[in-house]
Design a protein around this motif. Sequence first.
Motif, PDB file in Angstrom:
ATOM      1  N   MET A  84     -36.870  13.047   5.628  1.00 13.36           N
ATOM      2  CA  MET A  84     -35.461  13.203   5.241  1.00 13.36           C
ATOM      3  C   MET A  84     -35.316  14.357   4.252  1.00 13.36           C
ATOM      4  O   MET A  84     -34.384  15.165   4.353  1.00 13.36           O
ATOM      5  N   LEU A  85     -36.255  14.458   3.309  1.00 14.41           N
ATOM      6  CA  LEU A  85     -36.238  15.561   2.351  1.00 14.41           C
ATOM      7  C   LEU A  85     -36.383  16.900   3.069  1.00 14.41           C
ATOM      8  O   LEU A  85     -35.677  17.866   2.764  1.00 14.41           O
ATOM      9  N   ALA A  86     -37.288  16.955   4.036  1.00 15.96           N
ATOM     10  CA  ALA A  86     -37.487  18.194   4.793  1.00 15.96           C
ATOM     11  C   ALA A  86     -36.202  18.588   5.514  1.00 15.96           C
ATOM     12  O   ALA A  86     -35.825  19.773   5.530  1.00 15.96           O
ATOM     13  N   LEU A  87     -35.512  17.620   6.087  1.00 16.49           N
ATOM     14  CA  LEU A  87     -34.247  17.906   6.774  1.00 16.49           C
ATOM     15  C   LEU A  87     -33.179  18.384   5.789  1.00 16.49           C
ATOM     16  O   LEU A  87     -32.451  19.347   6.066  1.00 16.49           O
ATOM     17  N   ILE A  88     -33.101  17.734   4.639  1.00 16.67           N
ATOM     18  CA  ILE A  88     -32.126  18.127   3.614  1.00 16.67           C
ATOM     19  C   ILE A  88     -32.405  19.548   3.138  1.00 16.67           C
ATOM     20  O   ILE A  88     -31.491  20.372   3.021  1.00 16.67           O
ATOM     21  N   ILE A  89     -33.671  19.848   2.871  1.00 16.38           N
ATOM     22  CA  ILE A  89     -34.027  21.182   2.400  1.00 16.38           C
ATOM     23  C   ILE A  89     -33.740  22.217   3.479  1.00 16.38           C
ATOM     24  O   ILE A  89     -33.244  23.314   3.193  1.00 16.38           O
ATOM     25  N   LEU A  90     -34.021  21.899   4.729  1.00 15.52           N
ATOM     26  CA  LEU A  90     -33.730  22.820   5.829  1.00 15.52           C
ATOM     27  C   LEU A  90     -32.236  23.113   5.920  1.00 15.52           C
ATOM     28  O   LEU A  90     -31.819  24.275   5.997  1.00 15.52           O
ATOM     29  N   ILE A  91     -31.433  22.075   5.860  1.00 14.21           N
ATOM     30  CA  ILE A  91     -29.978  22.250   5.938  1.00 14.21           C
ATOM     31  C   ILE A  91     -29.470  23.059   4.752  1.00 14.21           C
ATOM     32  O   ILE A  91     -28.685  24.004   4.909  1.00 14.21           O
TER      33      ILE A  91
END
Length: 120
Positions: free
Chosen positions: A86-93
């Motif tokens: 979830m953190l990786a997705l948030i950082i990507l966005i």
Amino acid sequence: MTDVLLQIANALVLGLEAVGIAVIIGGFVLATVVWLVNMRRMSTHEAYVDYRRRSVRGLILGLEFLVAADIIMTVAIEYSMENVLMLALIILIRTLLVFALHLEIEGRLPWTQSEYDSKT
């Protein structure tokens, strides 16, 4: 001892989130005040472009604080594979958002040299 570190990490996350939100709101308030002043000195278009540039800079800086809070929360408090993903997705966005905002206000890619940079 672990409970104390957990409480410190939670307080740090809340502090970073509060700073991030304050920076975003403060950036928009400051940009609006400067825009109102600039309306007397600049053309409408120039004042609008300056307003966008100032407000987006505050938004980008605030997002950096929020990303830092998310990283600390995931690594120090809620460490699980689901939270890391979830953190990786948030950082990507957020990275894509910051990239798009930077391109919008600067009119160039972040890694290219600006006219100002080449003069200094």
